[in-house]
Every structure is written in C-alpha cells, then in structure tokens.
Design a protein around this motif. Sequence first.
Motif, mmCIF file in Angstrom:
data_model
loop_
_atom_site.group_PDB
_atom_site.id
_atom_site.type_symbol
_atom_site.label_atom_id
_atom_site.label_comp_id
_atom_site.label_asym_id
_atom_site.label_seq_id
_atom_site.Cartn_x
_atom_site.Cartn_y
_atom_site.Cartn_z
ATOM 1 N N VAL A 304 0.838 -1.208 0.000
ATOM 2 C CA VAL A 304 0.000 0.000 0.000
ATOM 3 C C VAL A 304 0.865 1.248 0.000
ATOM 4 O O VAL A 304 0.655 2.176 -0.790
ATOM 5 N N VAL A 308 1.032 4.110 -2.979
ATOM 6 C CA VAL A 308 0.593 5.482 -2.693
ATOM 7 C C VAL A 308 1.739 6.465 -2.895
ATOM 8 O O VAL A 308 1.579 7.508 -3.540
ATOM 9 N N LEU A 312 2.102 9.553 -5.618
ATOM 10 C CA LEU A 312 2.220 10.946 -5.181
ATOM 11 C C LEU A 312 3.561 11.560 -5.540
ATOM 12 O O LEU A 312 3.635 12.756 -5.853
#
Length: 501
Positions: A304, A308, A312
């Motif tokens: 995860v 992420v 970003l």
Amino acid sequence: MRKWGPLVAVCLGTFMLLLDVTIVIVALPGMATGLSASLADLQWVIDIYALVLAALLLGAGAAADVVGRRRMYAVGTGLFALASLGCGLATSTGALIALRGLQGVGAAAMFATTLSLLGSSYQGRDRSFALGIWGAVSGAAAALGPVLGGVLTEGLGWRWIFFINLPVSVVAIWMTVRVVPESRNEHARRIDWAGTACFALFAGALTFAVVRAGSEGWTSAQSGTAFVVAALALVAFIAVELRIAEPLIDLRLFRGASFVAVMVAALCFNAAAFGVLPYTSIWLQTMLGMSPIRGGLALLPLAVMSFVVAALSGRLLHGAQSRLVIGVGLLCIGGGTFAQATLDAQSGWASLAVGLGLAGVGVGLVSPSLAGAALASVPPRDAGMAGGAVNTFRQLGFALGVAVFGTVATSRMTSALQGATADPDAAAHTLAGGGARALHGAVPEEALRAAFAAGLNGAALVAGAAGLLAGIAVLVWVRTPAPAPSAPRTERKTAVPAGQG
C-alpha cells in the motif's frame, strides 16, 4: 482502443512478469508440503526466475533490435505462458525449478522490449503519459505479488499462481498482434552471445555458492568450487566485453561514480526491500499459523505504501534531484528493514507493520526514479545500455538477497537451537524451509519460535545495512546532469532504452 491498446498490451505483460518475481513468496509453505521441498529447493524456485531474467535481459534487448520488438515480445509472452502452465502442473521441485527458469527466458524477451514498444507507439505528451502509467504498473507489481499470491493460494491452491498467467498472456498476445506496431533498430548491434553466457554463468555460480554455503558451509568443497567458477566467469565476462566491438555493456561506463552508485542502488534496492520476505512469509504461516491470504495481507503495508508514495511522488517531487529521492528512499528501506529486526518468541504479525510501511515508502520513492537516474548518469547514446543494466542489477540483487539472507537466517537459527536438539543445523534448515510441523514434539515450541525470530532478525539486520549503505552511496556519489559525451563510437539509435525499469 487503438490509441491506448499498445499501452494496455505492454502493461499487461510487464505487470505479469514482474508479479511473478514475488508472487511465489506466500505459496512457499504449500510448495514445501506438496512437493516435499527443502529450503534450498524453495530458494531456487524464487531465485532461478530472477537470475535468468537478469542474465538474458541485455542480450534479449539486442536480439529484439534485430528480429523486431513486437515479435520478440509476443514470442516471449507465449513462452512465458507455456512455462507457467508447466509450473502449475509440476510434480517435483526439479521440474518446477527448470520451468521457472524457462519462465525467466520468456520474461527477459518481454521485459527487454517493453519501453521500446511504447517509445515507437507514442510521441510527445502521449509518450510521457504512457511511460508514467508503465512506471506505476512496474512499481506496484513486485509489492503486490505476495498479496495476490496469498489470495490465489488459499482460494485455489498454489498452482494457480502460475495458471492465472495463461488468460492474461492470451489477451496480451492478441492485443500485441492487433494494435502494437512493429519496430526495429536500423543500426542494431550484433548479439553478444559470449558476454551473455559468461554473465549468466557468473550470476548462477555465485548464487549457487551462497545457497550451498547455507546448507554445506562456506568452506565446503561445493561452495568453494562454485565461488571459483563465479570468479573465473566474471574475469571472462570482463575480457569479452573489453575485446568485442559491440559489447553487452560498455565497461567504460563504470568509470563514472554516478553510474556505479546507481547500479549499487539497484542491486541493494531489490535485495533489501524484498529479499527477506520469503522467510517472513514462512514465519507468518508456519510459526503464527496464518493462512496464505492472511499471510499475504500481513505484508500489505509494504504494498500500500509503495503504491501510494509512487503515485504521489511523481506529482509532488517533479523536478527533485534523483539522488535525493533515491537516497532518501533507500534510507527508508534500510530503516524500515531494521525496524523489522525486533522479533522474539512472543511476536505477532503486527510487529512488522511499521517497518514494512516505512520500507514501502522507500520502495515508492526508489522504484520510479532508478531508471531516470541511470539514464542521467551516462551519455544519451548509452541510454539503452544503462536502462537494461539497471534492471539487470535489480533482478540480480533480488536473487542474491534471497540466497544471502537465507544463509544468514539459518545460521542464526542454528545458533539459537543449540542445546534444544541434537542436530541444530538440520533442525534450522527444516524450520527455515517451512517444516516446523515436523519438528513439533522433538523441539519445544518456544525454542522454535525464538529460533525463527532470531533468524529473521539477523537477515533483516543485514538487509537493512545494505539499504542504508546504498542510500549513503547514492547521496554522496550520484550527480546530475549527465557527463558530457566522450569520443564517438558505434551508435545505438533507440527511441527509448530497452529493458529499462
């Protein structure tokens, strides 16, 4: 469909081949039981795929320039699918290991062509978008492998981690033939077969030596012979590359500190981030009694956070120096892996969560940035070599990491089991190979849990040190922009570096 079809076709294959680097991790206990596999067998099931992929990647890129990249990609995908079918049907560890190696051949043919196919299919802003999507898919695949492997293993059995490749391969080949344009390099170089063979022998012998050292000892005849073979193969590889007109990789690139540091980063990145996970998965399932899917979900913080952060960082860190992004990322991986080295006999899966999450942050920073740093460290004409080299070092790092950390873990387990059993070395190898159930009754449960925790802690400490040292090397030695081009030589005109990742 026709506009974005090439992107979908390439990303399907990329995701599948990179997923198979780590998808077997959660299935290892099931393989150990179903095939009566030893620890060395399990290590080779993981390592042979990454080794073959690393050994053939640069050679496959050169071959694709000659025969056509679309053709090479489609043939490689077909071979990968057939090998996957064989892996799913394998009835012995020897057959499984051999077919995993064949999978690696197909994966090398696929991976070496992915970026070149995208480069010939898209231009301008569309190309940037396509490469961005490909990078996100590449970064997520290895981290998601254990999670998806757990779902398939528990729901359908471990053989389905291979069977699932078949429908994906069919779709990828169909789309490739229909919508991906063929491309070649008009100035393609000759294939460096001698260099490819020497490098493959070096990588294979070195990994074999480390694996045998874990079971026979570092001073055993088999380990010593393998180390000598690896050294001779490396010397032969260097000699070939210095003499050949069109080398697999120009060794003059290693004169640059930035290029060397990026290659060290690539080697240590995959080793530190993923090399301990096979043993962590075995611990979760055989010591804590978790199911394959729960064992996969326990590793979810890594997946995860990497996904992420990768999503970003592309937006928030645009324009940031690659040495800072990669250096900090490797420090996060090192720190996160160190944080996992705190287990004891009473520890549960939650003890890993913070360390896995921090390591995931590092993976999300490093994975999308390594290729760009490699390209920036060499003249533009060497972009193809640099892109292929960084992927080669990444896969080699994973294979060597699994071997080295397995040796460290079993050594620590052996020490921890002194006094608890008459043959601590045999018990340690059985324990590390997922055979804890066979030791119940002969060795106290508390001793087994403490020994496995000690082994994981030792492996994590070595992995963490590799991540931290690589991060420091990048921060100190990597510099941009790229050095000015040197004297002209045979030029490789590739739109996008082959095999980059």
